[in-house]
Design a protein around this motif. Structure first.
Motif, PDB file in Angstrom:
ATOM      1  N   PRO A  41      46.966  48.511  38.487  1.00 17.33           N
ATOM      2  CA  PRO A  41      45.815  47.628  38.776  1.00 17.33           C
ATOM      3  C   PRO A  41      46.127  46.178  38.447  1.00 17.33           C
ATOM      4  O   PRO A  41      45.469  45.547  37.609  1.00 17.33           O
ATOM      5  CB  PRO A  41      44.729  48.195  37.858  1.00 17.33           C
ATOM      6  N   TYR A  42      47.132  45.626  39.100  1.00 13.33           N
ATOM      7  CA  TYR A  42      47.554  44.262  38.825  1.00 13.33           C
ATOM      8  C   TYR A  42      47.457  43.416  40.084  1.00 13.33           C
ATOM      9  O   TYR A  42      47.514  43.921  41.209  1.00 13.33           O
ATOM     10  CB  TYR A  42      48.989  44.226  38.290  1.00 13.33           C
ATOM     11  N   SER A  43      47.345  42.117  39.873  1.00 12.84           N
ATOM     12  CA  SER A  43      47.307  41.179  40.983  1.00 12.84           C
ATOM     13  C   SER A  43      48.702  41.024  41.585  1.00 12.84           C
ATOM     14  O   SER A  43      49.711  41.187  40.884  1.00 12.84           O
ATOM     15  CB  SER A  43      46.795  39.820  40.488  1.00 12.84           C
ATOM     16  N   PRO A  44      48.806  40.696  42.877  1.00 12.34           N
ATOM     17  CA  PRO A  44      50.133  40.436  43.461  1.00 12.34           C
ATOM     18  C   PRO A  44      50.860  39.266  42.803  1.00 12.34           C
ATOM     19  O   PRO A  44      52.079  39.151  42.931  1.00 12.34           O
ATOM     20  CB  PRO A  44      49.809  40.137  44.931  1.00 12.34           C
ATOM     21  N   SER A  49      54.338  35.878  37.690  1.00 11.33           N
ATOM     22  CA  SER A  49      54.183  35.428  36.305  1.00 11.33           C
ATOM     23  C   SER A  49      55.208  36.095  35.392  1.00 11.33           C
ATOM     24  O   SER A  49      55.850  35.432  34.574  1.00 11.33           O
ATOM     25  CB  SER A  49      52.762  35.733  35.828  1.00 11.33           C
ATOM     26  N   TYR A  50      55.367  37.424  35.540  1.00  4.22           N
ATOM     27  CA  TYR A  50      56.350  38.136  34.734  1.00  4.22           C
ATOM     28  C   TYR A  50      57.771  37.744  35.121  1.00  4.22           C
ATOM     29  O   TYR A  50      58.672  37.681  34.279  1.00  4.22           O
ATOM     30  CB  TYR A  50      56.169  39.646  34.893  1.00  4.22           C
ATOM     31  N   GLY A 273      40.946  39.370  39.233  1.00  5.48           N
ATOM     32  CA  GLY A 273      41.162  40.549  38.405  1.00  5.48           C
ATOM     33  C   GLY A 273      40.529  41.789  38.989  1.00  5.48           C
ATOM     34  O   GLY A 273      41.227  42.715  39.414  1.00  5.48           O
ATOM     35  N   THR A 274      39.209  41.832  39.058  1.00  2.00           N
ATOM     36  CA  THR A 274      38.537  43.023  39.565  1.00  2.00           C
ATOM     37  C   THR A 274      38.554  43.088  41.082  1.00  2.00           C
ATOM     38  O   THR A 274      38.505  44.179  41.661  1.00  2.00           O
ATOM     39  CB  THR A 274      37.074  43.050  39.088  1.00  2.00           C
ATOM     40  N   GLY A 275      38.599  41.923  41.768  1.00  2.00           N
ATOM     41  CA  GLY A 275      38.560  41.910  43.225  1.00  2.00           C
ATOM     42  C   GLY A 275      37.193  42.221  43.804  1.00  2.00           C
ATOM     43  O   GLY A 275      37.078  42.457  45.006  1.00  2.00           O
ATOM     44  N   GLU A 276      36.156  42.200  42.969  1.00  2.00           N
ATOM     45  CA  GLU A 276      34.812  42.507  43.438  1.00  2.00           C
ATOM     46  C   GLU A 276      34.183  41.278  44.098  1.00  2.00           C
ATOM     47  O   GLU A 276      34.499  40.135  43.766  1.00  2.00           O
ATOM     48  CB  GLU A 276      33.935  42.987  42.281  1.00  2.00           C
TER      49      GLU A 276
END
Length: 429
Positions: A41-44, A49-50, A273-276
């Protein structure tokens, strides 16, 4: 540190970023780790960033000729010291790439020195060293990266070179329900009682302490000056929305044209984050500027339609407005004042304005901001630097006025009680 290797943006949704070695080949341990991140459940943007932290670490390994799965805690310690004491690489502006150093103009003399407070905002400018927040992010990324490979038995890896804090491995023994012995301290806040506050436990041995920062708001007079420096109705509409509904910078760039509902005075955004999808209220000025922008843009030929993006570039070829372009727009307005506010400071300003309203319950502010817990608003109850200085100066002004005021008049002497008794027939002595 030589800048060898690079983090490549591929444009492939299955594998958006690749870490390449100096020969242009993908670094397989990182590629496998990125695929696992994309499945979670991570953003593209999380691999990007990593990937910046992993690229910095791999450059250190390449220079010293160390295999990634043979690195020790001493190597991690030395690299952490380099990040703490070494200078960040100086990025050459794209206009000056390939030029002789003597042809590059020196930095402007009116700009504050790196790391010093800005004279307008009081915020420190970007320094020459890596900030504690950057070093903490690096330590977390590398420790979780090696933990993931340890769990999957990758390569010849035996231990994590970024260990936990020593004090957390010497936890007390705790008997469980069957009389066996278990060790506390395997993770931060282990066996936490939900009725108690979380303890401040350091996770990594080389993780720095991050100073707590108080959010900064843009004063009303300065906001007016920044707003006056904007060049287009689009920029004025964006700024009005940011400072009225507290949306994050990238969230406000997500709506379609059908998401701006003028009659209901709301605008729909995709939450980070949530994409809502969430509708946020905004003031009437924001919708006035939005309508002026749309009328102007549609006459120029900007695509029109309910499913089309709401924000577009100002020049052909028409492209949806992205975060970097919006940030540069705000920076240009900042430069007129010599300030260094960021787009996120607009979100802080909107939060302060809502919390200053006694008729606005904090729980509604929490929902508008998209925070998970109400306790995240506690940082806005702390006095800011400007508030502390204003209160201190007001105190000294009151003390100065008190010293300069004339002394109070001496009270008249009291009447003799025996004389009053004789005069009014009181009890005799």
């Amino acid at each position: 540190m030589p800048e060898i290797g690079k983090l490549l943006e591929t444009g492939d949704p299955w594998e958006p970023y690749l870490l390449l070695d100096p020969f242009g080949s993908p670094v397989e341990p990182v590629s496998v780790y990125f695929k696992d991140l994309m499945a979670g459940p991570y953003s593209p943007l999380t691999p990007r960033s990593y990937g910046m932290d992993l690229l910095r670490w791999w450059r250190f390994l390449w220079v010293l000729g160390i295999e990634w799965d043979r690195a020790t805690s001493e190597d991690a310690r030395d690299f952490t010291l380099w990040m703490k004491l070494g200078d960040k690489p100086v990025r050459v502006h794209w206009r000056h790439r390939g030029k002789d150093p003597s042809e590059i103009p020196p930095p402007r003399a009116d700009r504050p020195a790196p790391g010093t407070p800005n004279p307008v905002t009081g915020k420190p400018t970007v320094g020459t060293k890596y900030s504690p927040r950057t070093r903490a992010h690096f330590e977390t990324v590398l420790r979780t990266f090696y933990d993931w490979h340890l769990d999957n038995n990758s390569g010849a890896l035996l231990v994590n070179p970024f260990p936990l804090d020593r004090s957390r491995h010497r936890g007390k023994r705790r008997p469980n329900g069957q009389g066996e012995q278990g060790r506390q301290g395997e993770r931060a806040n282990s066996h936490h009682n939900p009725m108690d506050e979380f303890k401040k436990e350091r996770k990594g041995r080389y993780r720095p302490t991050i100073p707590k920062q108080i959010p900064r708001r843009i004063p009303d007079d300065k906001y007016t000056e920044v707003f006056a420096g904007l060049r287009s109705h689009r920029d004025r509409a964006l700024l009005a929305f940011w400072v009225s509904n507290g949306a994050r910078a990238e969230e406000l760039l997500s709506p379609k044209q059908c998401d701006a509902k003028v009659g209901q005075q709301t605008i729909g955004v995709i939450r980070k984050g949530t994409g809502e999808y969430q509708e946020l209220p905004a003031n009437t000025d924001a919708f006035v500027w939005l309508r002026l922008y749309q009328e102007e843009a549609w006459k120029k030929g900007v695509p029109r339609g309910r499913a089309q993006p709401l924000w577009w570039t100002l020049r052909r070829p028409w492209r949806p407005l992205e975060y970097d372009a919006a940030r540069m727009m705000f920076n240009r307005a900042n430069a007129l004042l010599g300030a260094n506010w960021t787009l996120h400071d607009l979100r802080h300003t909107a939060t302060f304005l809502m919390l200053d309203d006694p008729d606005m319950p904090p729980v509604y502010v929490q929902k508008i901001l998209g925070h998970k817990h109400l306790s995240t608003l506690d940082i806005y109850s702390r006095p800011t630097k400007d508030d502390v200085i204003s209160a201190g100066l007001a105190h000294h002004a009151r003390q100065e006025k008190k010293r300069n005021d004339p002394p109070p008049a001496t009270p008249a002497p009291a009447y003799n009680r025996e004389s009053l008794n004789v005069l009014f027939g009181g009890p005799s002595a």
